[in-house]
Scaffold this motif. Structure first.
Motif, PDB file in Angstrom:
ATOM      1  N   MET A 259       0.804  -1.213   0.000  1.00 57.35           N
ATOM      2  CA  MET A 259       0.000   0.000   0.000  1.00 57.35           C
ATOM      3  C   MET A 259       0.844   1.275   0.000  1.00 57.35           C
ATOM      4  SD  MET A 259      -2.863  -1.246  -0.361  1.00 57.35           S
ATOM      5  CE  MET A 259      -3.911   0.199  -0.226  1.00 57.35           C
ATOM      6  N   GLY A 260       2.156   1.146   0.164  1.00 57.67           N
ATOM      7  CA  GLY A 260       3.032   2.315   0.084  1.00 57.67           C
ATOM      8  C   GLY A 260       3.649   2.432  -1.299  1.00 57.67           C
ATOM      9  N   SER A 261       4.826   3.052  -1.362  1.00 57.99           N
ATOM     10  CA  SER A 261       5.542   3.201  -2.620  1.00 57.99           C
ATOM     11  C   SER A 261       6.348   1.943  -2.889  1.00 57.99           C
ATOM     12  CB  SER A 261       6.477   4.419  -2.569  1.00 57.99           C
ATOM     13  OG  SER A 261       7.304   4.447  -3.716  1.00 57.99           O
ATOM     14  N   LEU A 262       5.993   1.200  -3.916  1.00 58.85           N
ATOM     15  CA  LEU A 262       6.694  -0.031  -4.249  1.00 58.85           C
ATOM     16  C   LEU A 262       8.152   0.245  -4.587  1.00 58.85           C
ATOM     17  CD1 LEU A 262       6.696  -3.064  -4.864  1.00 58.85           C
ATOM     18  CD2 LEU A 262       5.961  -2.496  -7.191  1.00 58.85           C
ATOM     19  N   TYR A 263       8.417   1.333  -5.313  1.00 62.00           N
ATOM     20  CA  TYR A 263       9.791   1.620  -5.714  1.00 62.00           C
ATOM     21  C   TYR A 263      10.694   1.833  -4.512  1.00 62.00           C
ATOM     22  CZ  TYR A 263       8.395   2.069 -10.610  1.00 62.00           C
ATOM     23  OH  TYR A 263       7.944   1.820 -11.873  1.00 62.00           O
ATOM     24  N   ALA A 264      10.211   2.550  -3.508  1.00 63.81           N
ATOM     25  CA  ALA A 264      11.009   2.768  -2.298  1.00 63.81           C
ATOM     26  C   ALA A 264      11.270   1.446  -1.588  1.00 63.81           C
ATOM     27  CB  ALA A 264      10.297   3.745  -1.369  1.00 63.81           C
ATOM     28  N   LEU A 265      10.269   0.583  -1.531  1.00 61.97           N
ATOM     29  CA  LEU A 265      10.427  -0.723  -0.886  1.00 61.97           C
ATOM     30  C   LEU A 265      11.431  -1.594  -1.633  1.00 61.97           C
ATOM     31  CD1 LEU A 265       6.702  -1.577  -0.062  1.00 61.97           C
ATOM     32  CD2 LEU A 265       8.503  -1.127   1.597  1.00 61.97           C
TER      33      LEU A 265
END
Length: 240
Positions: free
Chosen positions: A162-168
């Motif tokens: 549910m957050g930013s996939l790229y950051a993860l």
């Protein structure tokens, strides 16, 4: 207000007049403008000429029509550069808008053959299949159908997605996201997606298919995004 002696065609003068009233917020976003009959009487021109001006502004995205109700001022389209690789979350926050997502589907599957091939997977390797509605200031902007190899991020779950996939992905892999291959096309929205995006089944959408890679060349994502054409326009800078 309309100079009938001018070399500028009357319909273009009407377009410019309506644009000015929109930009000065005499006609506010979401409000309906006067009818063709009212405008033709106010400006002392034919309804056919007014209709041409309004149609041009509808085609340019400044106005939109609702059958049986009238013509309304549209939300300005968001400009999405095609020469950068950023996530939806990053894009919306850069514009001062609050991004959010609604998860429709999260499951682990063996991908279709073509998806697995693009992600460079063996035939028995799994992916996470994720469907999310992407919102900006609580309004639906796009629906994303994403395939992520399980081996890239095995601990991915419904909460993390549910957050930013790229950051993860960057934090998990200790690599930067390198590049992507994109394809874009226009289409008429499907019946299923029209419900998610809250638009009629006759409206156009922009579809982008993107395969993204880490700096070591390993693909970590294939996503097919369907954007509301009345909310987005894509721009690119071309140099010789």
């Amino acid at each position: 207000m309309i100079d009938k002696e001018s070399r500028v065609p009357i319909y273009l003068q009407i377009e410019e007049l309506l644009k000015q009233r929109i930009y000065l917020e005499e006609f506010k976003i979401g409000e309906n403008i006067p009818s063709e009959r009212e405008l033709s009487e106010q400006l002392n021109v034919s309804r056919m000429t007014v209709r041409q001006s309004i149609t041009n502004l509808v085609n340019n995205g400044l106005l939109y029509r609702e059958k049986g109700r009238g013509t309304y001022v549209a939300n300005p389209k968001l400009e999405q550069p095609l020469n950068g690789l950023t996530s939806f979350t990053e894009d919306m926050r850069a514009r001062g808008m609050e991004p959010s997502s609604k998860l429709i589907n999260f499951e682990k599957i063996i991908p279709p053959f073509d998806i697995g091939k693009e992600l460079q997977l063996e035939k028995d390797e799994y992916v996470f299949h994720v469907i999310r509605i992407r919102n900006a200031d609580l309004k639906p902007m796009a629906i994303e159908r994403t395939y992520i190899p399980v081996k890239i991020f095995p601990e991915l779950d419904e909460k993390k997605i549910m957050g930013s996939l790229y950051a993860l992905i960057e934090a998990r892999s200790h690599q930067k996201i390198g590049n992507a291959i994109q394809q874009m096309e226009a289409a008429i929205v499907s019946k299923e997606d029209s419900k998610y995006l809250q638009i009629s089944t006759s409206q156009a959408v922009l579809i982008i298919k993107r395969t993204s890679f880490l700096t070591d060349g390993v693909p970590f994502e294939l996503v097919r995004s369907t954007y509301r054409a009345d909310r987005y326009k894509f721009i690119s800078e071309i140099k010789r």
